[in-house]
Design an enzyme around this catalytic site. Structure first.
Site, PDB file in Angstrom:
ATOM      1  N   THR A   9      66.908  52.114  68.405  1.00 17.80           N
ATOM      2  CA  THR A   9      67.928  51.065  68.448  1.00 17.80           C
ATOM      3  C   THR A   9      69.132  51.361  67.552  1.00 17.80           C
ATOM      4  O   THR A   9      70.133  50.661  67.630  1.00 17.80           O
ATOM      5  CB  THR A   9      67.317  49.718  68.010  1.00 17.80           C
ATOM      6  N   GLU A  82      63.904  48.991  58.580  1.00 10.85           N
ATOM      7  CA  GLU A  82      62.726  49.637  59.187  1.00 10.85           C
ATOM      8  C   GLU A  82      61.461  49.362  58.363  1.00 10.85           C
ATOM      9  O   GLU A  82      60.378  49.820  58.718  1.00 10.85           O
ATOM     10  CB  GLU A  82      62.955  51.145  59.350  1.00 10.85           C
TER      11      GLU A  82
HETATM   12  N1  PCA Z   1      65.319  52.284  64.840  1.00 12.21           N
HETATM   13  C1  PCA Z   1      65.134  53.594  64.286  1.00 12.21           C
HETATM   14  C2  PCA Z   1      63.679  53.836  64.425  1.00 12.21           C
HETATM   15  C3  PCA Z   1      63.278  53.030  65.599  1.00 12.21           C
HETATM   16  C4  PCA Z   1      64.384  52.080  65.778  1.00 12.21           C
HETATM   17  O1  PCA Z   1      64.512  51.259  66.653  1.00 12.21           O
HETATM   18  C5  PCA Z   1      65.932  54.590  65.092  1.00 12.21           C
HETATM   19  O2  PCA Z   1      66.743  54.209  65.950  1.00 12.21           O
HETATM   20  O3  PCA Z   1      65.741  55.787  64.891  1.00 12.21           O
END
Ligand code: PCA
Length: 158
Positions: A9, A82
């Site tokens: 995302t 995260e």
């Molecule tokens: N965000 C981080 C890890 C998974 C997510 O949705 C990314 O885009 O790498």
């Protein structure tokens, strides 16, 4: 600066990308598109549309994403979102980057930080392994709306 690889995302055009572009969060500079040197299972959890790179190297596909250079403020912000190191864990992995100049087929391997889900629920391995995350097949439900569907982040873990 810290070199990061985003596959979900946080990529351009994806639902959390604005965090990277928000100068209030710190600095971020796009470097290149990249592909993980090692295969990993990347799945999208179907109820909330959350992409996960599962800590099972050698399975799945060579996942595609973007390499960015970020400063420590931005890295802190992303770690918070995260939930590193409790939910996703940030690891340094080898990323293959191609020279984007026409007629060049040079490539290089660089080390980048990326967010991986360790101690994941075995249920996650039953979903399709993808090489590229898009927000098309499953709608992404952002963190502030997940309570509406009784989301328990720890149900993604063992
Ligand atoms: N965000 C981080 C890890 C998974 C997510 O949705 C990314 O885009 O790498």
């Amino acid at each position: 600066m810290y070199r990061i690889f985003v596959y979900g995302t946080l990529k351009r055009g994806m639902p959390n990308h604005s965090l990277i572009e928000d100068v209030q969060n710190g600095k971020a500079v796009y470097v290149a598109n990249g592909t993980m040197a090692e295969k990993y299972p990347m799945v999208v959890e179907p109820n909330f549309g959350i992409p996960f790179l599962l800590d099972n190297p050698g399975e799945g596909k060579n996942v595609e994403g973007e390499v960015w250079d970020v400063d420590s403020n931005m890295l802190k912000k992303l770690d918070g979102i995260e939930m590193h190191p409790d939910w996703y864990t940030r690891f340094e992995k080898d990323i293959v980057v191609k020279d984007e100049a026409a007629e060049s087929n040079k490539s290089a391997i660089i080390k980048c930080w990326t967010y991986i889900l360790c101690d994941f629920s075995p249920k996650l391995t039953t979903y399709k392994y993808l090489s590229t995350y898009t927000n098309e097949d499953v709608v992404y439900i952002p963190p502030n709306e997940r309570f509406l569907k009784n989301f328990d982040p720890w149900s993604m873990k063992k």
